[in-house]
Write an enzyme that holds these catalytic residues in place. Structure first.
Site, PDB file in Angstrom:
ATOM      1  N   CYS A  62       0.841  -1.194   0.000  1.00  0.00           N
ATOM      2  CA  CYS A  62       0.000   0.000   0.000  1.00  0.00           C
ATOM      3  C   CYS A  62       0.873   1.240   0.000  1.00  0.00           C
ATOM      4  O   CYS A  62       2.110   1.171   0.097  1.00  0.00           O
ATOM      5  CB  CYS A  62      -0.937   0.006   1.211  1.00  0.00           C
ATOM      6  SG  CYS A  62      -0.052   0.138   2.789  1.00  0.00           S
ATOM      7  N   ASP A 465       6.520 -44.824 -12.806  1.00  0.00           N
ATOM      8  CA  ASP A 465       7.688 -45.572 -12.353  1.00  0.00           C
ATOM      9  C   ASP A 465       7.634 -45.593 -10.828  1.00  0.00           C
ATOM     10  O   ASP A 465       6.887 -44.815 -10.216  1.00  0.00           O
ATOM     11  CB  ASP A 465       8.954 -44.881 -12.856  1.00  0.00           C
ATOM     12  CG  ASP A 465      10.208 -45.497 -12.265  1.00  0.00           C
ATOM     13  OD1 ASP A 465      10.337 -46.731 -12.307  1.00  0.00           O
ATOM     14  OD2 ASP A 465      11.047 -44.738 -11.741  1.00  0.00           O
ATOM     15  N   ASP A 641      11.544 -41.111 -13.877  1.00  0.00           N
ATOM     16  CA  ASP A 641      12.716 -40.275 -13.611  1.00  0.00           C
ATOM     17  C   ASP A 641      14.045 -40.905 -13.995  1.00  0.00           C
ATOM     18  O   ASP A 641      15.072 -40.234 -13.957  1.00  0.00           O
ATOM     19  CB  ASP A 641      12.773 -39.944 -12.116  1.00  0.00           C
ATOM     20  CG  ASP A 641      13.277 -41.115 -11.291  1.00  0.00           C
ATOM     21  OD1 ASP A 641      12.831 -42.252 -11.547  1.00  0.00           O
ATOM     22  OD2 ASP A 641      14.117 -40.900 -10.411  1.00  0.00           O
ATOM     23  N   ASP A 645      13.549 -45.188 -17.882  1.00  0.00           N
ATOM     24  CA  ASP A 645      12.234 -44.653 -18.237  1.00  0.00           C
ATOM     25  C   ASP A 645      12.269 -43.806 -19.508  1.00  0.00           C
ATOM     26  O   ASP A 645      11.217 -43.401 -20.007  1.00  0.00           O
ATOM     27  CB  ASP A 645      11.682 -43.778 -17.098  1.00  0.00           C
ATOM     28  CG  ASP A 645      11.551 -44.542 -15.800  1.00  0.00           C
ATOM     29  OD1 ASP A 645      11.121 -45.710 -15.854  1.00  0.00           O
ATOM     30  OD2 ASP A 645      11.882 -43.978 -14.742  1.00  0.00           O
TER      31      ASP A 645
END
Length: 742
Positions: A62, A465, A641, A645
């Site tokens: 403000c 996974d 990860d 994968d």
């Protein structure tokens, strides 16, 4: 407060006068447009003011806060001036040499305001920022001129006649024509480039509409006509620029958020050279340098803790409030805060190579991608532009044939041209995509590929996974049951693998590793080598010849005919249970594929209530499973990860990786989780589905608008002014509908 406000207003006015006198010496002219345009250009070129030090003050909200912060800083020794930017919650301080950010942060801390140093170099205006300032500056000029012309138009609408009416028209024209030429320059330039390339872009009908409205107004004024549309031309330009600026702002949401993170990378660091401290710029740091970070300081670069112990606050990067321990060997990132003890870091990446800087690059790459909806909108806009011109020409010829009144026919053609501009159609997709990307970024999910939202909205199957995804991937040895003679072999094998279980075992074994030959890792199975002429293996149960008959995470060591089991404990990733439950509640099929043993996978599946799971899955098996699901008609979201994968992530319909994932997995995925929680995954699916609905709604709004508005214009029921208002409102409605996603 009033005195401070007045003083601030006086300083601002003085700045305007200084710029005006520097750029245009002499007395200012009487024409508002002639003064506003060059003055605005000068201000835009000058850019934001820069001081010696820039601080982020998040608690400022403000006018009273502004006064308190500026008063405290201006009273500090060595400070020449301090200015608060309320919208950005920053303060720029012009201070003498030798005054540091830490001194000024302490000043603000004493009056109850938290502050952080920002890097002004990281916030230097990019081309997109300059474009936004340029559009906003032209909006201001058009709006200022529009208000002046509307005041003059009131007199005409109130009954001014003959010479008085003509005088007001001429004054309006003197303001409107330079305003349209200046404020409409982005449309004119774009239209000219499109015509030179032999195509009809959206800015071609816009430019024609502006030129026609201005030309008709000049014609009416020259012939003492009752109506001139200078107000319509300027208003059209104003609302078009407002719509374009709103589009720019939605595009900047995610990028600006990433840049704010980049700015948290402090500009200076304390480098240790032969034990001596030296303050240097972060840009001068190189990998391998040693950096000292004192308690309370922000970490200046990515690195590895070399000496010391402390706790790290990662809340500004990941949203996680709980501090994490930092010990020698731990990895830390630029922008994190060192809380309790001094740390010596060995730099791995700094400046534009740091993890913070890469976030901005990923967001920029996502914005540049083109999806199916974007292509549909672009094709529709390209097809729509010729139709607009043909419709306007047909309206002109039709009205001219019926009425034999060229003035009326031209007015109708201009209204048709204005009201059918395809701006709303062009905004339908990008406004939604950028608003959704910004929302997910604030929730901790970074979208790397702009088409990912479209694909994510279509998924009906989620494949997780286990290790490192549903679990934290930081297992600990539960009980070391290895005989002493097997431990050196286990230590040597574990040191040769990047698998989390192997790393945990290597850390737990306090013995010298044995000398092994032919050491190699077999992805998805384990690591093997030769010890004293015999094959030794560390990995999966079936690969080592063991029976996986007990639940929990484990690895097996095979030496000759002897097989030993090592048990581990691992914790679930935060938000994993909630994410799986939310996805299933949303009607998605959830599966888990893991290369770990039967017992460990069954244990995690039971804890998370995942009904479908497979253990002992190789990288090839994971990719094949995703491909089989796809062939069966499923739209698969893969969340993983690890290196095993990567193929599945790349082949899935959409993919997500945690920030802790290997580089190969992050590169193969469409989205990256910045924090450690999986909670953003179901939210991302929900936002993507909402974004798809918003895009379809925007297409429907654009089509409905044209169905309703075009007949009115063709029938002569809409003047160019009404057409300008209608067209601008359609563009703004599309943008505001997209902003509902935020």
């Amino acid at each position: 407060m009033a005195d401070a406000t007045a003083q601030g207003g006086g300083q601002f006015a003085g700045g305007l006068r200084a710029v005006a006198e520097a750029e245009h010496p002499g007395r200012l002219s009487a024409c508002p447009a002639c003064d506003a345009a060059p003055l605005a250009e000068a201000l835009a070129r000058s850019g934001p003011a820069r001081g010696d030090i820039m601080l982020s003050v998040p608690a400022v909200h403000c006018a009273a806060c502004i006064v308190a912060v500026e008063r405290a800083l201006n009273a500090a020794p060595g400070v020449h001036a301090a200015r608060v930017n309320l919208s950005l919650r920053r303060v720029i301080i012009d201070a003498e040499a030798g005054i540091g950010a830490a001194d000024l942060i302490a000043v603000l801390d004493r009056i109850g305001y938290e502050a952080h140093e920002l890097d002004p170099g990281a916030l230097t205006a990019t081309a997109a920022d300059r474009q936004g300032r340029d559009i906003l500056m032209r909006v201001g000029v058009a709006g200022f001129a529009m208000m002046n012309i509307m005041i003059l138009s009131v007199a005409v609408w109130s009954g001014a006649d003959a010479a008085t009416r003509d005088m007001f028209h001429w004054i309006s024209g003197a303001i409107a024509l330079p305003t349209v030429a200046f404020a409409g320059q982005p449309f004119f330039s774009s239209a000219w480039r499109a015509l030179r390339a032999g195509r009809l872009g959206m800015d071609v009908p816009i430019s024609l509409a502006l030129i026609l409205a201005s030309a008709i107004s000049v014609f009416e004024t020259l012939h003492s006509g009752h109506h001139a549309y200078f107000d319509a031309a300027v208003m059209l330009c104003f609302f078009l620029l407002v719509g374009r600026y709103l589009d720019y702002r939605t595009r900047a949401v995610a990028r600006s958020a990433a840049e704010e993170l980049t700015a948290l990378e402090v500009p200076r660091a304390v480098r240790l050279t032969d034990g001596a401290e030296q303050t240097v710029r972060v840009a001068d740091l190189a990998p391998g340098d040693l950096v000292l970070v004192r308690p309370g300081g922000r970490i200046p670069a990515d690195g590895i803790v070399d000496e010391g112990g402390s706790e790290i606050d990662r809340s500004l990067l990941t949203g996680e409030s709980a501090p994490v321990a930092a010990r020698p060997g731990d990895v830390v990132s630029a922008g994190e805060v060192n809380l309790t003890g001094p740390l010596t870091l060995r730099v791995t990446a700094a400046g534009r190579d740091s993890s913070l800087a890469r976030l901005t690059a990923l967001v920029a790459a996502a914005e540049s991608a083109r999806g199916r909806y974007t292509s549909v909108a672009d094709r529709a806009s390209r097809a729509y532009a010729p139709v607009v011109h043909l419709m306007a020409l047909t309206s002109f010829l039709g009205w001219l044939w019926v009425t034999r009144d060229a003035r009326l026919s031209l007015n109708v053609a201009a209204a048709v041209l204005i009201i059918t501009c395809p701006c709303a159609l062009g905004l339908a997709v990008p406004a939604v995509v950028t608003a959704a990307s910004g929302r997910l970024f604030r929730r901790g999910l970074l979208i790397k590929d702009g088409t990912a939202l479209e694909r994510l909205a279509e998924v009906d199957t989620v494949v997780f996974d286990k290790t490192g995804t549903l679990t934290m991937g930081t297992p600990r040895v539960a009980a070391n049951a290895l005989p002493p003679e097997a431990q050196p072999v286990a230590a040597a094998l574990a040191a040769g693998s990047a698998h989390p279980l192997s790393r945990a075992l290597a850390a737990a074994l306090e013995v010298a590793p044995a000398a092994l030959d032919d050491l190699r890792e077999v992805p998805g199975y384990g690591v093997e080598g030769r010890w004293q002429g015999q094959l030794v293996r560390l990995g999966r149960a079936d690969w080592t010849g063991a029976a996986d008959d007990a639940p929990g995470a484990a690895t097996w060591l095979r030496i000759g005919e002897a097989v030993h089991r090592v048990d581990f404990t691992d914790s679930l990733r935060p938000g994993a249970a909630e994410a799986v439950a939310s996805l299933r509640a949303a009607g998605l099929r959830v599966l888990m594929l893991s290369g770990d043993g039967q017992g460990a996978v069954a244990d995690i599946a039971a804890r998370l209530a995942i009904p479908e799971w497979r253990a002992g899955v190789t990288p090839q098996d994971k990719a094949a499973a995703v491909a089989a699901l796809t062939r069966s008609g499923a739209r698969v979201l893969m969340v993983g990860d690890g290196l095993n994968d990567t193929a599945a992530l790349a082949s899935a319909h959409a993919s997500i990786s945690p920030a802790s994932a290997l580089d190969a997995a992050r590169v193969a995925s469409d989205m990256v989780l910045v924090g450690s929680s999986l909670a953003p995954v179901p939210e991302a699916v929900g936002v993507a589905r909402a974004a798809a609905r918003r895009i379809r709604e925007n297409f429907a709004l654009s089509i409905l608008y044209n169905i309703v508005a075009v007949p009115f214009a063709v029938a002569g029921l809409a003047t160019p002014l009404i057409a300008a208002l209608a067209m601008s409102l359609s563009s703004i409605s599309v943008t505001l509908n997209a902003l509902r996603l935020r």
